[in-house]
Design a protein around this motif. Structure first.
Motif, PDB file in Angstrom:
ATOM      1  N   ASP A   6      47.385  50.404  38.443  1.00 12.32           N
ATOM      2  CA  ASP A   6      46.170  51.143  38.774  1.00 12.32           C
ATOM      3  C   ASP A   6      46.500  51.947  40.025  1.00 12.32           C
ATOM      4  O   ASP A   6      46.723  51.371  41.091  1.00 12.32           O
ATOM      5  CB  ASP A   6      45.086  50.079  39.048  1.00 12.32           C
ATOM      6  CG  ASP A   6      43.730  50.660  39.357  1.00 12.32           C
ATOM      7  OD1 ASP A   6      43.595  51.896  39.369  1.00 12.32           O
ATOM      8  OD2 ASP A   6      42.797  49.852  39.585  1.00 12.32           O
ATOM      9  N   TYR A  18      47.050  47.201  41.579  1.00 14.84           N
ATOM     10  CA  TYR A  18      47.126  48.256  42.589  1.00 14.84           C
ATOM     11  C   TYR A  18      48.559  48.418  43.071  1.00 14.84           C
ATOM     12  O   TYR A  18      49.254  47.422  43.331  1.00 14.84           O
ATOM     13  CB  TYR A  18      46.252  47.900  43.791  1.00 14.84           C
ATOM     14  CG  TYR A  18      44.773  47.991  43.515  1.00 14.84           C
ATOM     15  CD1 TYR A  18      44.217  49.131  42.939  1.00 14.84           C
ATOM     16  CD2 TYR A  18      43.913  46.942  43.850  1.00 14.84           C
ATOM     17  CE1 TYR A  18      42.850  49.221  42.701  1.00 14.84           C
ATOM     18  CE2 TYR A  18      42.547  47.033  43.623  1.00 14.84           C
ATOM     19  CZ  TYR A  18      42.024  48.175  43.041  1.00 14.84           C
ATOM     20  OH  TYR A  18      40.679  48.248  42.813  1.00 14.84           O
ATOM     21  N   GLY A  58      49.937  36.194  42.058  1.00 15.73           N
ATOM     22  CA  GLY A  58      48.724  36.432  41.267  1.00 15.73           C
ATOM     23  C   GLY A  58      49.015  37.378  40.108  1.00 15.73           C
ATOM     24  O   GLY A  58      48.577  37.156  38.967  1.00 15.73           O
ATOM     25  N   HIS A  59      49.762  38.427  40.394  1.00 18.93           N
ATOM     26  CA  HIS A  59      50.088  39.409  39.349  1.00 18.93           C
ATOM     27  C   HIS A  59      51.026  38.798  38.313  1.00 18.93           C
ATOM     28  O   HIS A  59      50.859  38.991  37.113  1.00 18.93           O
ATOM     29  CB  HIS A  59      50.729  40.648  39.982  1.00 18.93           C
ATOM     30  CG  HIS A  59      49.945  41.205  41.133  1.00 18.93           C
ATOM     31  ND1 HIS A  59      50.502  41.455  42.359  1.00 18.93           N
ATOM     32  CD2 HIS A  59      48.628  41.501  41.251  1.00 18.93           C
ATOM     33  CE1 HIS A  59      49.570  41.920  43.184  1.00 18.93           C
ATOM     34  NE2 HIS A  59      48.423  41.948  42.528  1.00 18.93           N
ATOM     35  N   SER A  70      48.927  36.319  35.988  1.00 14.74           N
ATOM     36  CA  SER A  70      48.122  36.886  34.897  1.00 14.74           C
ATOM     37  C   SER A  70      49.020  37.458  33.806  1.00 14.74           C
ATOM     38  O   SER A  70      48.736  37.308  32.613  1.00 14.74           O
ATOM     39  CB  SER A  70      47.201  37.989  35.418  1.00 14.74           C
ATOM     40  OG  SER A  70      46.343  37.466  36.400  1.00 14.74           O
ATOM     41  N   ILE A  90      45.262  45.997  35.433  1.00 16.00           N
ATOM     42  CA  ILE A  90      46.338  46.870  35.924  1.00 16.00           C
ATOM     43  C   ILE A  90      46.273  46.765  37.446  1.00 16.00           C
ATOM     44  O   ILE A  90      45.207  46.789  38.037  1.00 16.00           O
ATOM     45  CB  ILE A  90      46.227  48.308  35.377  1.00 16.00           C
ATOM     46  CG1 ILE A  90      44.837  48.893  35.579  1.00 16.00           C
ATOM     47  CG2 ILE A  90      46.621  48.314  33.901  1.00 16.00           C
ATOM     48  CD1 ILE A  90      44.764  50.385  35.236  1.00 16.00           C
ATOM     49  N   ASP A 105      37.817  37.651  40.505  1.00 17.91           N
ATOM     50  CA  ASP A 105      37.451  38.707  41.459  1.00 17.91           C
ATOM     51  C   ASP A 105      36.944  39.977  40.795  1.00 17.91           C
ATOM     52  O   ASP A 105      36.222  40.748  41.404  1.00 17.91           O
ATOM     53  CB  ASP A 105      38.654  39.044  42.375  1.00 17.91           C
ATOM     54  CG  ASP A 105      39.916  39.399  41.605  1.00 17.91           C
ATOM     55  OD1 ASP A 105      40.031  39.004  40.425  1.00 17.91           O
ATOM     56  OD2 ASP A 105      40.798  40.074  42.170  1.00 17.91           O
ATOM     57  N   ILE A 106      37.351  40.202  39.549  1.00 17.20           N
ATOM     58  CA  ILE A 106      36.995  41.472  38.917  1.00 17.20           C
ATOM     59  C   ILE A 106      36.206  41.246  37.629  1.00 17.20           C
ATOM     60  O   ILE A 106      36.194  42.093  36.742  1.00 17.20           O
ATOM     61  CB  ILE A 106      38.255  42.345  38.681  1.00 17.20           C
ATOM     62  CG1 ILE A 106      39.322  41.606  37.867  1.00 17.20           C
ATOM     63  CG2 ILE A 106      38.871  42.760  40.018  1.00 17.20           C
ATOM     64  CD1 ILE A 106      40.561  42.468  37.564  1.00 17.20           C
ATOM     65  N   ALA A 137      41.251  37.833  36.689  1.00 17.46           N
ATOM     66  CA  ALA A 137      40.783  36.725  37.537  1.00 17.46           C
ATOM     67  C   ALA A 137      39.324  36.963  37.896  1.00 17.46           C
ATOM     68  O   ALA A 137      38.780  38.045  37.687  1.00 17.46           O
ATOM     69  CB  ALA A 137      41.646  36.590  38.782  1.00 17.46           C
ATOM     70  N   TRP A 151      45.238  31.309  42.717  1.00 15.64           N
ATOM     71  CA  TRP A 151      46.265  30.493  43.360  1.00 15.64           C
ATOM     72  C   TRP A 151      46.036  30.530  44.855  1.00 15.64           C
ATOM     73  O   TRP A 151      45.745  31.597  45.413  1.00 15.64           O
ATOM     74  CB  TRP A 151      47.665  31.062  43.090  1.00 15.64           C
ATOM     75  CG  TRP A 151      48.193  30.729  41.746  1.00 15.64           C
ATOM     76  CD1 TRP A 151      48.222  31.569  40.668  1.00 15.64           C
ATOM     77  CD2 TRP A 151      48.776  29.492  41.319  1.00 15.64           C
ATOM     78  NE1 TRP A 151      48.778  30.909  39.595  1.00 15.64           N
ATOM     79  CE2 TRP A 151      49.126  29.648  39.966  1.00 15.64           C
ATOM     80  CE3 TRP A 151      49.032  28.278  41.945  1.00 15.64           C
ATOM     81  CZ2 TRP A 151      49.722  28.632  39.228  1.00 15.64           C
ATOM     82  CZ3 TRP A 151      49.621  27.255  41.211  1.00 15.64           C
ATOM     83  CH2 TRP A 151      49.962  27.443  39.863  1.00 15.64           C
TER      84      TRP A 151
HETATM   85  O1  ME8 Z   1      41.900  44.309  41.145  1.00 17.33           O
HETATM   86  N1  ME8 Z   1      45.592  34.078  41.958  1.00 17.33           N
HETATM   87  O2  ME8 Z   1      44.113  44.984  41.101  1.00 17.33           O
HETATM   88  P1  ME8 Z   1      44.853  43.882  41.989  1.00 17.33           P
HETATM   89  C1  ME8 Z   1      45.573  34.428  40.679  1.00 17.33           C
HETATM   90  N2  ME8 Z   1      43.445  47.291  40.103  1.00 17.33           N
HETATM   91  N3  ME8 Z   1      45.548  35.709  40.245  1.00 17.33           N
HETATM   92  C2  ME8 Z   1      45.521  36.673  41.176  1.00 17.33           C
HETATM   93  C3  ME8 Z   1      45.530  36.380  42.559  1.00 17.33           C
HETATM   94  C4  ME8 Z   1      45.576  34.998  42.937  1.00 17.33           C
HETATM   95  N4  ME8 Z   1      45.595  34.606  44.201  1.00 17.33           N
HETATM   96  N5  ME8 Z   1      45.504  37.540  43.226  1.00 17.33           N
HETATM   97  C5  ME8 Z   1      45.500  38.531  42.296  1.00 17.33           C
HETATM   98  C6  ME8 Z   1      42.780  45.101  40.849  1.00 17.33           C
HETATM   99  N6  ME8 Z   1      45.516  38.014  41.061  1.00 17.33           N
HETATM  100  C7  ME8 Z   1      42.426  46.310  40.005  1.00 17.33           C
HETATM  101  C8  ME8 Z   1      42.230  45.856  38.570  1.00 17.33           C
HETATM  102  S1  ME8 Z   1      41.760  46.324  35.984  1.00 17.33           S
HETATM  103  C9  ME8 Z   1      41.065  47.550  35.085  1.00 17.33           C
HETATM  104  C10 ME8 Z   1      41.860  46.941  37.616  1.00 17.33           C
HETATM  105  C11 ME8 Z   1      45.577  38.768  39.791  1.00 17.33           C
HETATM  106  O3  ME8 Z   1      46.224  44.390  42.221  1.00 17.33           O
HETATM  107  C12 ME8 Z   1      44.319  38.557  38.984  1.00 17.33           C
HETATM  108  O4  ME8 Z   1      44.567  38.888  37.635  1.00 17.33           O
HETATM  109  O5  ME8 Z   1      44.033  43.507  43.156  1.00 17.33           O
HETATM  110  C13 ME8 Z   1      43.390  39.592  39.602  1.00 17.33           C
HETATM  111  O6  ME8 Z   1      42.282  39.884  38.756  1.00 17.33           O
HETATM  112  C14 ME8 Z   1      44.340  40.747  39.739  1.00 17.33           C
HETATM  113  O7  ME8 Z   1      45.605  40.145  40.090  1.00 17.33           O
HETATM  114  C15 ME8 Z   1      43.920  41.755  40.786  1.00 17.33           C
HETATM  115  O8  ME8 Z   1      44.975  42.649  40.995  1.00 17.33           O
END
Ligand code: ME8
Length: 546
Positions: free
Chosen positions: A52, A15, A23-24, A27, A13, A275-276, A273, A312
């Motif tokens: 989130d 932010y 990225g969003h 996924s 979810i 990162d988490i 991804a 990406w």
């Molecule tokens: O981390 N390439 O939210 P977030 C590919 N709220 N996917 C990417 C990306 C990129 N450059 N950048 C972001 C959070 N993503 C938390 C998550 S879950 C319980 C809480 C995608 O808005 C990828 O899926 O920062 C990454 O894990 C997510 O956006 C992070 O989104």
């Protein structure tokens, strides 16, 4: 009748401190492809995405915009929801963590954990990464010269009185679980990273926060504290499906909803991804293990897997706010206008960072993939077959009746298609969408090769050969039908257009009904009826010239 298999997939979810970017969209597109594939197989599928909201980042963004945190969250939550609708994502729900249904359930889980002793009030001091809202271990902080491993900003020494989750108690159970379920973390290289880190030992993690302007879900019984945003956020996967229909009060203090969704738990795939990964592969299963021990929560099992893709980058460079090079939603809209939604989906699915290396979102790459695979291979093949059917058979596919044996290679045809389907299915199950697309494309290319080999356009010069030409075109159209089924999860709009032109609109109608897909039945060779129409129409993917 036995009930169909179930499939539950989630995205992170996101932010709500800004508008969505590639990225969003990436996924959520991947999860949409997986969800569509499982619906095509007739499975009872639930696909969840959402936002989130209770993050410090949101408080900061709100201040910068002169909005309240809630108004800022509303603004960007609407942007995410609208974007996913416009991109025709088939999510079954869109969770917002400020919704009452979510907040009430999270409080119930935390109350149960407080009683269990796995959550306690304590004091913590450590290196804090403000951008990630996360403490970094001493060794990791040192390794990165006390800078954030994610954004390079200095780490802050911080101490807090907080509720803590006893993660340290779950080292052994987690290692046992990971050993027993080696597919829990995918791709495999990510599993090795996680296992190595868990072996080093686990610190307890904060479960609550003070500050952040009180923006968050209050800890039940101690409203000075709000529930740590990561715990709040991870719980979304469970809160959304923790509902039972009226009159069916189940085990535990679960609120009654309109629909029975508990059947979807545990989730099959948490798509995220890299990162988490730590939160999903370590903290989340440990929290679930703790919750499952609480009275009334015995039904809570652990998710099937966490799939962590890579990142990406844009035109060869890491995307960042300071460089201003985010592939943002406006840029993506530009691609959609020029190439269509399906072309964007195809590029994301086949040229993206599904594995452990990052991928470049570059215009030249996009155009190459589009022209080679969609315009020249798929679009062109359909044009060829529909053209010849128009020219020689007034637009109606003749039956496969005549002279099959006389056509070289024809006897293998059913087998080639069957193998393509098996290959695509294995790839979809492994979330290897590039492999699934390749299986569909191989079949299309086999049709082209078959046309080259059998030369129906030459045969047709002598009317005596028409029955044979009819059989060739039947094979071609039938193979295209099977390829279209393989490719539908990735290219739903264009494949539905193709079905429309081939008189196969029934597939699209069936797929609108949850759980009515029948890939196994539909993909069997030889189902195209003799006399089926095949209309040429506009090119499915017009060749792009810059
Ligand atoms: O981390 N390439 O939210 P977030 C590919 N709220 N996917 C990417 C990306 C990129 N450059 N950048 C972001 C959070 N993503 C938390 C998550 S879950 C319980 C809480 C995608 O808005 C990828 O899926 O920062 C990454 O894990 C997510 O956006 C992070 O989104």
């Amino acid at each position: 009748m036995s009930s169909p298999a179930r499939f539950y997939i989630t995205t992170p979810i996101y932010y709500v401190n800004d508008r969505p970017h590639i990225g969003h969209v990436y996924s959520t597109t991947l999860a949409d492809i997986a969800a569509r594939y499982h619906r095509l197989r007739g499975e009872d599928t639930f696909f969840l995405t959402g936002v989130d909201e209770h993050a410090a980042k949101v408080v900061d963004a709100a201040a910068a915009l002169g909005l309240t945190p809630q108004a800022c969250a509303d603004k960007f939550a609407a942007a995410f929801e609208e974007t996913f609708k416009r991109l025709d994502m088939t999510n079954n729900d869109f969770i917002r963590t400020t919704q009452e249904r979510h907040k009430a359930r999270v409080q119930r889980y935390v109350a149960a954990l407080l009683k269990s002793g796995d959550v306690y009030l304590g004091e913590y001091e450590g290196w804090y990464d403000a951008g990630q809202e996360e403490y970094v271990t001493e060794s990791k902080a040192k390794e990165n010269e006390y800078k954030s491993p994610i954004n390079g900003k200095p780490l802050v020494r911080k101490s807090e009185k907080n509720y803590f989750f006893r993660l340290s108690a779950y080292q052994k159970p987690l290692l046992e679980f990971l050993e027993k379920h080696p597919k829990f973390v995918r791709p495999e290289a990510r599993l090795n990273e996680v296992v190595a880190r868990v072996r080093e030992g686990l610190n307890d993690v904060p479960m609550s926060r003070t500050g952040s302007a009180g923006w968050g879900i209050p800890v039940p019984g101690d409203e000075q504290h709000t529930i740590y945003v990561w715990i709040d956020a991870l719980c979304n996967y469970l809160t959304t499906v923790d509902t039972l229909p009226a009159g069916q009060q189940g085990e535990g203090p679960t609120p009654v909803g309109a629909e029975d969704r508990r059947r979807y738990w545990p989730a099959d795939v948490h798509l995220i991804a890299k990162d988490i990964l730590w939160f999903h592969a370590v903290i989340w299963p440990a929290v679930l293990m703790a919750l499952a021990k609480c009275p009334g929560y015995g039904w809570i099992g652990l998710p099937g897997s966490v799939y962590a893709h890579s990142f990406w980058i844009a035109e060869g460079q890491k995307m960042s706010k300071s460089l201003g090079n985010f592939v943002d939603i406006e840029k993506l809209d530009g691609y959609i206008q020029r190439f269509g939604i399906d072309a964007l989906r195809y590029f994301l699915a086949t040229a993206g960072p599904l594995g452990t290396t990052d991928s470049d979102f570059a215009e030249a790459r996009f155009i190459d993939v589009y022209n080679a695979e969609l315009a020249n291979a798929l679009g062109n093949c359909f044009s060829r077959v529909s053209n010849m059917t128009g020219r020689y058979f007034e637009g109606k596919i003749p039956g496969p009746g005549a002279a099959v044996a006389a056509i070289p290679g024809a006897a293998d045809y059913a087998h080639v298609a069957e193998q393509a389907v098996a290959k695509a299915m294995a790839a979809y199950e492994a979330l290897a969408f590039d492999g699934a697309a390749a299986a569909g494309l191989e079949l299309v290319r086999a049709v082209d090769a078959y046309i080259e080999q059998t030369q129906p356009f030459k045969l047709a010069k002598d009317p005596a050969n028409l029955p044979q030409v009819g059989t060739i075109l039947y094979h071609c159209a039938e193979a295209l039908r099977v390829a279209s089924l393989i490719l539908w999860p990735i290219l739903p709009h264009k494949m539905e257009e193709l079905w429309e032109r081939m008189g196969l609109g029934a597939y699209a109608a069936a797929l609108k009904n949850r759980g009515s897909g029948q890939l196994g039945v539909w993909a069997k060779w030889g189902q195209l009826a003799a006399g089926a129409p095949i209309q040429k129409g506009e090119p499915l993917f017009p060749r792009y010239q810059a």
